[in-house]
Design an enzyme around this catalytic site. Structure first.
Site: not given
Ligand code: ADE
Ligand code: ZN
Length: 322
Positions: A12, A190, A193, A271
């Site tokens: 991101h 996504h 997770e 990130d």
């Molecule tokens: N936005 C930034 N990192 C994220 C993540 N790991 N999962 C969902 N949204 C995100």
């Molecule tokens: Zn992500």
């Protein structure tokens, strides 16, 4: 590890800016650093996943200009190039840019400049995935997808969706994905997770060829078999998952099992400064903690290049550098 070619499909863009760069950008924009952004150790501060999303939004709130986006993109791509990365897909969020008054055009122009200047200085290639944020709602997602479709940009190659997976089911966003896919953008989302296998199943109803994370598919063997059979590529981010507490250790992470079951896997840092991750670090973790051989890591890069949303000329150029 530096000389092993790498490619990253999941990171991101706002989430690549380390605290020092965020501090520098805030000062340049005449803004104080938001309260609660950093801990006394000077690192980004959060207590759990939803709190992490809030901290991410706080950091993004001081990133305000075309130049800011240029600098973040340039710094990140150059850092990747120094450790052997050939190609990075940057997930960019027009919603975050809009919240600070930056137009979609300025946002993309800044990122494109960063990509061009990083290529000039290091040879690395970058492309952009436009991302909506689930918890910003269906209307916003439609706007983001609609803009990407109505005003095509040569570096925008895909559409993605981040944010709160558990609270905002994939199916609600079917129209935005149909719009993006219909215009030829590659799609990923996504899933698997912060919600389980049912979330990945819902994601697979969308026109996606990749799933971001997807690791909790491991909880459903039939789903793992379906991912393998359909050739869906998982963008795995082990360090993000371990630091955010999804798995207690790298040794508990299901990436090797998914790969052994025939699922196509790639690596991403998600990130980086929030999790102490880098793309080279993800490759190193796979080698040191998950038993991946050099050949297996090369295969991961090849899979990433095969699954990248870039055009065929660039893909062939990247393959020739492997
Ligand atoms: N936005 C930034 N990192 C994220 C993540 N790991 N999962 C969902 N949204 C995100
Ligand atoms: Zn992500």
């Amino acid at each position: 590890m530096t000389n092993l070619p790498k490619a990253e499909l999941h990171v991101h863009l706002e989430g690549t800016a380390p605290p020092e760069l965020v501090r520098h950008i805030a000062a340049r924009n005449g803004l104080p650093l938001p309260d609660r952004l950093l801990g006394i150790d000077g690192r980004f501060r959060y207590t759990n996943f939803l709190d992490f999303l809030r901290t991410y939004d706080l950091a993004a709130s001081v990133i305000r200009t075309l130049e800011d986006y240029r600098d973040i993109t340039y710094e990140y791509l150059c850092s990747c190039a120094r450790t052997g990365a050939l190609y990075v897909e940057l997930t960019a969020s027009p919603d975050h840019a809009r919240l600070v008054g930056l137009s979609d055009e300025e946002h993309l122009d800044g990122i494109a400049r960063g990509i061009d200047e990083a290529r000039r200085d290091t040879g690395i290639e970058g492309r952009i995935l436009i991302s909506a944020v689930r918890n910003f709602g269906v209307e916003q997602a439609l706007r983001v997808a609609g803009h990407a479709v109505d005003r095509p940009h040569p570096y925008v190659v895909g559409f993605s969706m981040a944010g709160d997976e558990a609270g905002f089911p994939a199916g609600d966003f079917a129209e935005a994905f149909a719009l993006a896919a219909g215009a030829g953008l590659g799609c990923t989302i996504h899933a698997g997770e912060w919600a389980g296998a049912e979330s990945v199943r819902a994601a697979m109803e969308l026109p996606v060829t990749r799933v971001a994370h997807g690791v909790r598919s491991i909880e459903d063997p039939a789903l793992v078999a379906e991912l393998a059979a359909r050739g869906i590529v998982l963008e795995c981010c082990p360090t993000s998952n371990v630091v955010l507490g999804l798995y207690p250790s790298y040794e508990d992470h299901p990436l090797p099992q998914l790969r052994d079951a025939g699922v196509r896997v790639t690596l991403g840092s998600d990130d980086p400064p929030y999790f102490g991750a880098t793309i080279a670090g993800e490759y190193a973790v796979c080698a040191a903690r998950m038993g991946f051989t050099d050949a297996a890591l090369r295969e991961i890069t090849r899979t990433a290049i095969d699954a990248a949303f870039c055009d065929e000329d660039l893909r062939n150029g990247l393959r020739s550098r492997l």
